[in-house]
Design a protein around this motif. Structure first.
Motif, short mmCIF file in Angstrom:
data_model
loop_
_atom_site.label_atom_id
_atom_site.label_comp_id
_atom_site.label_asym_id
_atom_site.label_seq_id
_atom_site.Cartn_x
_atom_site.Cartn_y
_atom_site.Cartn_z
N ALA A 251 0.84 -1.18 -0.11
CA ALA A 251 0.12 0.02 0.15
C ALA A 251 0.88 1.35 0.15
O ALA A 251 2.01 1.21 0.60
N ARG A 252 0.41 2.32 -0.62
CA ARG A 252 0.91 3.59 -0.58
C ARG A 252 -0.05 4.53 -0.61
O ARG A 252 -1.14 4.64 -1.32
N VAL A 253 0.09 5.76 0.28
CA VAL A 253 -1.12 6.63 0.32
C VAL A 253 -0.53 8.09 0.08
O VAL A 253 0.56 8.43 0.46
N GLU A 254 -1.18 8.87 -0.76
CA GLU A 254 -0.89 10.40 -0.97
C GLU A 254 -2.16 10.92 -0.30
O GLU A 254 -3.15 11.06 -0.79
N PRO A 255 -1.86 11.51 1.05
CA PRO A 255 -3.26 11.78 1.82
C PRO A 255 -3.85 13.16 1.34
O PRO A 255 -3.18 13.86 0.63
N GLY A 256 -5.02 13.24 1.82
CA GLY A 256 -5.82 14.39 1.33
C GLY A 256 -6.63 14.32 0.16
O GLY A 256 -6.62 13.53 -0.71
N GLU A 257 -7.68 15.10 0.22
CA GLU A 257 -8.67 15.07 -1.16
C GLU A 257 -7.90 15.49 -2.15
O GLU A 257 -7.05 16.47 -2.29
N LYS B 98 -4.25 10.01 -3.69
CA LYS B 98 -4.48 8.56 -3.83
C LYS B 98 -4.12 7.47 -3.00
O LYS B 98 -3.08 7.87 -2.00
N ILE B 99 -4.71 6.34 -3.22
CA ILE B 99 -4.34 5.28 -2.40
C ILE B 99 -4.10 4.10 -3.34
O ILE B 99 -5.11 3.74 -4.03
N TYR B 100 -2.81 3.71 -3.56
CA TYR B 100 -2.46 2.38 -4.31
C TYR B 100 -2.30 1.20 -3.50
O TYR B 100 -1.68 1.21 -2.28
N MET C 86 -3.33 -7.38 -10.25
CA MET C 86 -4.20 -6.96 -9.20
C MET C 86 -3.73 -6.03 -8.49
O MET C 86 -3.52 -5.80 -7.00
N GLU C 87 -3.32 -4.87 -9.19
CA GLU C 87 -2.93 -3.34 -8.42
C GLU C 87 -3.88 -2.28 -9.05
O GLU C 87 -4.32 -2.39 -10.01
N GLY C 88 -3.86 -1.23 -8.24
CA GLY C 88 -4.52 0.01 -8.99
C GLY C 88 -4.58 1.22 -7.72
O GLY C 88 -4.08 0.89 -6.58
N ALA C 89 -4.77 2.20 -8.45
CA ALA C 89 -4.66 3.64 -7.53
C ALA C 89 -6.19 3.95 -7.37
O ALA C 89 -6.78 4.13 -8.52
N SER C 90 -6.70 4.26 -6.28
CA SER C 90 -7.94 4.94 -6.12
C SER C 90 -7.77 6.59 -5.88
O SER C 90 -6.98 6.71 -5.09
N GLU C 91 -8.55 7.54 -6.42
CA GLU C 91 -8.31 8.84 -6.13
C GLU C 91 -9.18 9.00 -4.98
O GLU C 91 -10.43 8.46 -4.60
N ILE C 92 -8.95 9.66 -3.75
CA ILE C 92 -9.44 10.15 -2.70
C ILE C 92 -10.45 11.24 -2.98
O ILE C 92 -9.90 12.37 -3.33
N SER C 93 -11.51 10.91 -2.81
CA SER C 93 -12.76 12.11 -3.16
C SER C 93 -13.01 12.57 -1.82
O SER C 93 -13.78 13.65 -1.73
N ALA C 94 -12.87 11.99 -0.74
CA ALA C 94 -13.14 12.85 0.66
C ALA C 94 -12.23 12.42 1.84
O ALA C 94 -11.78 11.12 1.79
N LEU D 96 -13.83 8.88 4.90
CA LEU D 96 -12.67 8.45 3.89
C LEU D 96 -13.33 8.03 2.63
O LEU D 96 -14.22 7.02 2.65
N GLY D 97 -13.34 8.76 1.66
CA GLY D 97 -13.93 8.16 0.36
C GLY D 97 -13.07 8.07 -0.69
O GLY D 97 -12.08 8.91 -0.87
N THR D 98 -13.08 6.95 -1.76
CA THR D 98 -12.13 6.64 -2.85
C THR D 98 -13.04 6.54 -4.03
O THR D 98 -14.11 6.00 -3.85
N ARG D 99 -12.54 6.85 -5.18
CA ARG D 99 -13.02 6.54 -6.42
C ARG D 99 -12.20 5.67 -7.39
O ARG D 99 -11.12 6.05 -7.44
N MET D 100 -12.59 4.65 -8.21
CA MET D 100 -11.69 4.02 -9.03
C MET D 100 -12.58 3.67 -10.34
O MET D 100 -13.69 3.04 -10.17
N PRO D 101 -12.00 4.08 -11.48
CA PRO D 101 -12.48 3.62 -12.84
C PRO D 101 -12.86 2.01 -12.97
O PRO D 101 -11.94 1.40 -12.36
#
Length: 282
Positions: free
Chosen positions: A53-59, A62-64, A71-79, A86-91
């Motif tokens: 896991a890796r985290v770029e904190p704040g709205e 990203k959370i990788y 089986m990997e990917g990054a979600s954008e932090i929406s909240a 804490l909210g995340t969004r991923m295509p």
């Protein structure tokens, strides 16, 4: 006895047409700060969720998360509201039918305990996605049990994660039977249920403890007394007409120094269950 997850999935109204979602609520004997860290810090995420896991904190950050190649990917932090939401969004979906999957965590103090509500939305209602929807349902139940153990019993304790994932030419029911039977873990328990005691065998070592989660035929997590309360989780999944076995071990405390050795143990265990001719390659 661990706290229980008391509100399960609601696959109905998500506020969007042709979609469905999961919703879970779990009461935790831990502080809101510890629960927030478990959700938002890389060193805590590996204790219950992903091996890497890796985290770029704040709205807008990203959370990788990674469970290995493919089986990997990054979600954008929406909240990003520490201790609250804490909210995340991923295509998701395909270029022809794009979707967005969202995972939202809501934290609330209630009578001296912390209540976590998780909503995972954006699943297509199309029947061809039924396996994905069913898999994430029992997957979340198991991951939340791992999170509960991490925040209630292992806050502040260092951890390391081992992981194995294999695709095999046998259906899920056969994977489960071999995994839990005498050729596998030889899993024994009077009551195979959350909080029940068990005895098992991992290759040449005897292990015992409690079930953190048991979902018969699908997945389970074992708290292992002989390994300083480390957690072994097993997921049996459908994969087209065949199956997939995932094994994830979260090692705690002094067990972290044995990560390299335990990676080899899990590899040998999976090889003993399913020899090369039963494996699928891509």
């Amino acid at each position: 006895m661990p706290s229980s997850i008391f509100d399960m999935s609601n696959p109905q109204d998500t506020g969007a047409p042709n979609e469905r979602s999961h919703e879970f609520t779990v009461e935790l004997n831990a502080s809101a700060d510890d629960v927030w860290r478990a959700l938002s810090e890389a060193a805590e995420l590996i204790k219950w969720f992903a091996p890497e896991a890796r985290v770029e904190p704040g709205e807008g950050g990203k959370i990788y998360l990674s469970w290995g190649p493919g089986m990997e990917g990054a979600s954008e932090i929406s909240a990003w509201k520490p201790g609250e939401h804490l909210g995340t969004r991923m295509p998701a979906g395909s270029p022809e039918a794009p979707r967005v999957q969202a995972v939202d965590y809501y934290i609330e103090n209630r009578d001296g305990r912390t209540v976590l509500r998780l909503v995972h939305s954006g699943f297509s209602a199309d029947a061809k996605f039924d396996d994905e929807f069913e898999s994430t349902h029992h997957g979340w139940l198991t991951f939340l049990a791992m999170l509960r153990h991490a925040v209630e019993q292992k806050a502040g304790v260092p951890a390391a994660t081992c992981f194995q994932n294999i695709f095999v030419k046998v259906p899920r029911a056969a994977i489960w039977n071999r995994l839990t039977g005498p050729d596998g873990l030889n899993l024994e328990s009077e009551k195979q249920e959350d909080g029940g005691s068990y005895r098992a065998r991992l290759l040449d070592r005897e292990i015992s403890g409690l079930f953190a989660r048991m979902i018969p035929g699908k997945s389970f997590s074992l708290i292992v007394d002989e390994m300083e309360g480390s957690v072994l989780s097993f997921f049996c999944e459908k994969w087209q007409q065949n199956g997939m076995l995932t094994v994830q071990a979260v090692l705690y405390g002094g067990m972290t120094s044995a990560k390299g050795t335990f990676d080899e143990v899990l590899t040998r265990f999976c090889d003993s269950l399913f020899p090369g001719e039963e494996r699928m390659t891509f």
